[in-house]
Design an enzyme around this catalytic site. Structure first.
Site, short mmCIF file in Angstrom:
data_model
loop_
_atom_site.label_atom_id
_atom_site.label_comp_id
_atom_site.label_asym_id
_atom_site.label_seq_id
_atom_site.Cartn_x
_atom_site.Cartn_y
_atom_site.Cartn_z
N GLU A 48 0.86 -1.17 0.00
CA GLU A 48 0.00 0.00 0.00
C GLU A 48 0.91 1.23 0.00
OE1 GLU A 48 -3.23 -0.71 -0.45
OE2 GLU A 48 -3.35 1.45 -0.79
N SER A 49 0.91 1.95 -1.12
CA SER A 49 1.88 3.05 -1.25
C SER A 49 1.66 4.14 -0.20
CB SER A 49 1.80 3.65 -2.65
OG SER A 49 0.48 4.04 -2.96
N CYS A 79 4.67 -2.25 -8.39
CA CYS A 79 3.31 -1.91 -7.95
C CYS A 79 3.32 -0.71 -6.99
CB CYS A 79 2.64 -3.15 -7.38
SG CYS A 79 0.86 -3.06 -7.53
N ARG A 106 -3.16 5.40 -9.67
CA ARG A 106 -3.33 4.32 -8.68
C ARG A 106 -4.62 3.56 -8.92
NH1 ARG A 106 -3.79 5.94 -2.84
NH2 ARG A 106 -3.58 3.71 -2.54
N HIS A 175 3.43 -7.78 -10.40
CA HIS A 175 4.17 -8.41 -9.30
C HIS A 175 5.07 -9.53 -9.79
CE1 HIS A 175 2.34 -6.73 -5.57
NE2 HIS A 175 1.39 -6.39 -6.42
N GLU A 177 7.51 -10.84 -8.48
CA GLU A 177 7.97 -11.72 -7.39
C GLU A 177 6.98 -12.86 -7.13
OE1 GLU A 177 6.53 -8.89 -7.10
OE2 GLU A 177 5.28 -8.77 -5.30
#
Ligand code: GLN
Length: 199
Positions: A48-49, A79, A106, A175, A177
């Protein structure tokens, strides 16, 4: 080579697992004293930025990280990490690190398309799986300033930019990862070797 992964919130463990599975040693960046340790590259994970940005500010990590990125520290932002890097955030009245010359939006895919999986071509590495989770997309790439080259678009999905590179900064809306493919992290590690070579 040692990679620091910002570990204040979000999907940092997944990046560490991925990098360690590739034989790279990692450290968690949890507070300002961690910044005194030696590392060669930085990963800003998804999450969550707004929360990450707030914590970076409160923990006095925002300015030092911005300085290091400006000085050429290789960074991979995924992200929320991409949002932290962006110079402009369309639907937010603040910015965080502001080092990457893109404008992001966003939660850009709306509710129904909040999360989805696809496969798409990334410049230089081929077709890779992409998992999007309440992802931003890159609305525009901001122009080059003075002598400095602009931001290179690496991938698009349905006409929307989802991956860019600007110098040693790589910004990814999805993402990498979370999928088995290692090529985005491989590209990041390669940018670190280049940073060493021309240091
Ligand atoms: N929606 C989140 C934000 O705005 C990003 C989501 C993610 O990192 N998976 O920060």
């Amino acid at each position: 080579m040692k990679i620091a992964v910002l570990a204040v919130q979000g999907a940092f463990a997944e990046h560490i697992n991925k990098l360690e599975s590739m034989g790279v040693s990692c450290m968690e960046l949890r507070n300002a004293t961690d910044l005194e340790k030696d590392f060669d590259g930085l990963v800003l994970p998804g999450g969550e930025s707004t929360v990450q940005g707030k914590l970076l500010r409160e923990l006095h990590m925002l300015e030092p990280l911005r300085d290091r990125i400006r000085q050429g520290m290789p960074v991979l932002g995924t992200c929320a990490g991409l949002i932290l890097l962006a110079q402009e955030i369309r639907n937010e009245d603040r910015i965080y690190l502001g080092t990457l010359s893109v404008c992001v939006q966003r939660n850009a895919y709306g509710r129904q398309l909040g999360s989805f999986h696809t496969e798409q071509e990334v410049k230089g590495i081929g077709k890779i799986p992409m998992t999007f989770i309440r992802a931003p997309y890159i609305e525009s790439v901001l122009p080059a300033q003075g002598e400095k080259p602009g931001t290179e678009v690496l991938a698009q999905v349905d006409g929307r930019i989802v991956a860019v590179r600007h110098g040693r900064q790589i910004g990814i809306a999805f993402h990498p990862e979370l999928d088995a493919d290692n090529r985005i992290h491989g590209m990041f590690l390669e940018s670190i070797s280049t940073a060493w070579a021309d240091a």
